[in-house]
Design an enzyme around this catalytic site. Sequence first.
Site, short mmCIF file in Angstrom:
data_model
loop_
_atom_site.label_atom_id
_atom_site.label_comp_id
_atom_site.label_asym_id
_atom_site.label_seq_id
_atom_site.Cartn_x
_atom_site.Cartn_y
_atom_site.Cartn_z
N TYR A 146 0.78 -1.24 0.17
CA TYR A 146 0.17 0.14 -0.01
C TYR A 146 0.82 1.45 -0.01
O TYR A 146 0.31 2.40 0.04
CB TYR A 146 -0.93 0.19 1.22
N ASP A 208 -0.94 -11.05 8.78
CA ASP A 208 -0.16 -12.19 7.96
C ASP A 208 1.33 -12.13 8.43
O ASP A 208 1.84 -13.30 8.42
CB ASP A 208 -0.37 -12.18 6.62
N HIS A 451 4.77 -6.08 -4.80
CA HIS A 451 3.33 -6.23 -4.85
C HIS A 451 2.67 -5.21 -4.35
O HIS A 451 3.09 -4.07 -3.79
CB HIS A 451 2.92 -7.37 -4.11
N TYR A 532 -11.45 -0.81 0.51
CA TYR A 532 -11.09 -0.19 1.95
C TYR A 532 -9.83 0.38 2.33
O TYR A 532 -9.57 0.94 3.23
CB TYR A 532 -11.56 -1.60 2.89
N ARG A 533 -8.64 0.02 1.37
CA ARG A 533 -7.42 0.62 1.66
C ARG A 533 -6.66 0.52 0.27
O ARG A 533 -7.11 -0.45 -0.58
CB ARG A 533 -6.88 -0.68 2.63
#
Length: 610
Positions: A146, A208, A451, A532-533
């Site tokens: 993100y 995670d 990613h 949501y993010r």
Amino acid sequence: MSPSPLPSTPTLSNAHDGIPSRLLLKATSAKDLIYAGKTVSDTIHLTRGLPVPQGISKPAFLAAIDDLKSALGAEHVQLNDTEIKNGWYMEHPNTHDMMPLFDFEEFVASAVVYPSCVAEVQMIVRWANKHLIPIFPISMGRNLGYGGAAPRVRGSVTIDLGKRMAKILSINEDDFTCLVEPGVSFYALHEELQRRGLGDKMWIDTPDLGGGSVVGNTVDRGVGYTPYGDHWACHSGLEVVLPGPDAQVLRTGMGALGVGGENTWQCFPYGFGPYSDGIFSQSNFGIVTKMGMTLMPNPGGFESFMYTFPNESDLAPLMEIIRPLRISNILENVAQLRHGLQTLSVKGHPRTKYYSGFGPMPDAIVRTELEKTATGACAWVYYGMSYGPAPIRKLKLDLIDSAFKQIRGAKKIDPATLPADEYFWSRDRIASGTPDLEELKWVNWMPNGAHAAFSPVSPIRGADATKLYELAKKRHMEAGIDLMPAFCVGLREMHLIVEIVYDAADAGMRRRAEKCLRDMIDDAAALGYGEYRTHIALMDQVAGTYSWNDHALMKFNNQLKDSLDPNGILAPGRCGIWPQRYRNRGWELKGGESSSEGVGVGPRAGSSKI
């Protein structure tokens, strides 16, 4: 390429952002895999020089930095003017995103400062207001996928709260709560419970990966995988430094009581009057310096389970089965339904081990390779856990087994058949409150693995899951990128987390990844699904999809921003919220821009300058 052997990974005994010693061998193995896939150096020379933020000259900026060094100590203020280093997850940079969608020098800090206390955070905020320098606070900067630690505005000064504000301030054995500073990781909190002999009494909920900040993850509304998986719902009480020129400190909820509220601050989140905590979540309205969190009582036993399902078409009927079980808490944790390809990629091998062609890996090859694993050939894998004493677990597990086996070809995997290094055991540890270090092994799928996540939310319904999966599949096919979706199922909603894995050193692949993400955001919004993010490069676009009633929500956010932060110094652009000094000056990113920057900034609040 980096030299060999690689330096050892720091542990919690010598670094706030280190790992527990129990994970050192696993960390070494994961790090070796990461560096085996690197084709470029970790060190990148800053060809554009010191990234001075717009609105201030370089001499004035350097003079302001000297002022800050005098106030905080020169060793606690570091310029970022020569080179940047990437590292890996456990030795990540705090100056930029090591997994960029744009050029490495685009979202980059000009300097990093390390406050040790709330008073020093206030000092930095007052300094930023005086000099009109944008600041970007991070807890630990591990928000990978993100944007990591990268500031949205190039040249912002990063406030790294984690390095010197990493204290566990309290653990209350009676109330099952804690109070922490931003530098406390999930690893650190778990290990402290063990050190105090409380590990058998109470658990933490962990995402995670355990190296991120408890505060940072919660404020960004991250999730974990026990029944306490909604981290924001499990927090109680914030201490916040506001971004105005006076850098006021406030406490929310019961902490606002005149005596400080410590007695009930972590027991009751609401206090009296408007509930203000929400405006400090996914925003740029304040800097969180303390946060309370609830801890989970040991449920008296737990048992992980895993099912595989053979066909992609099983997705819709599976969701119809999962929904009533999840709402009734028969399925009682934030569980995961993962695509078979992600189950293969998490083993940490490069894609070329299985397939070297362009475009998404053919399904036939995926199934053939999965057939060689303990999971077997499948389209979907469900990871879950049941809690409580054995008789209670058996009742719930029997209900789940009966329901899941309505899907033709469903198979329950016997854990006794799984080797110790099978990914199932990582999910077992996480769902029982023990942070692990396994998840990011799938970035090794590509060289220089990076990613970024597409993260829409929808109801737990078969039709919704199918629509989201099909749109993702279509866009990944167009982009020539492998699709790795995971549905994380909450009580009445599910997060679809699609991780796009790409080569960070391949500009063409980065562009394809960005286009794929932007296309999916628009496709999902047209169907009524919002993210949501998101990555910092995509925040303007995602914020724009929340456009009901002529963008009434963003207008409200802008009003709050201009009131609380009149000089627009705190994290401008975060979550698409731009202060007045930046607004409508070309800073918004909607796709296709050649730069992340706009054209200048406006004057100080109240100034008559145009």
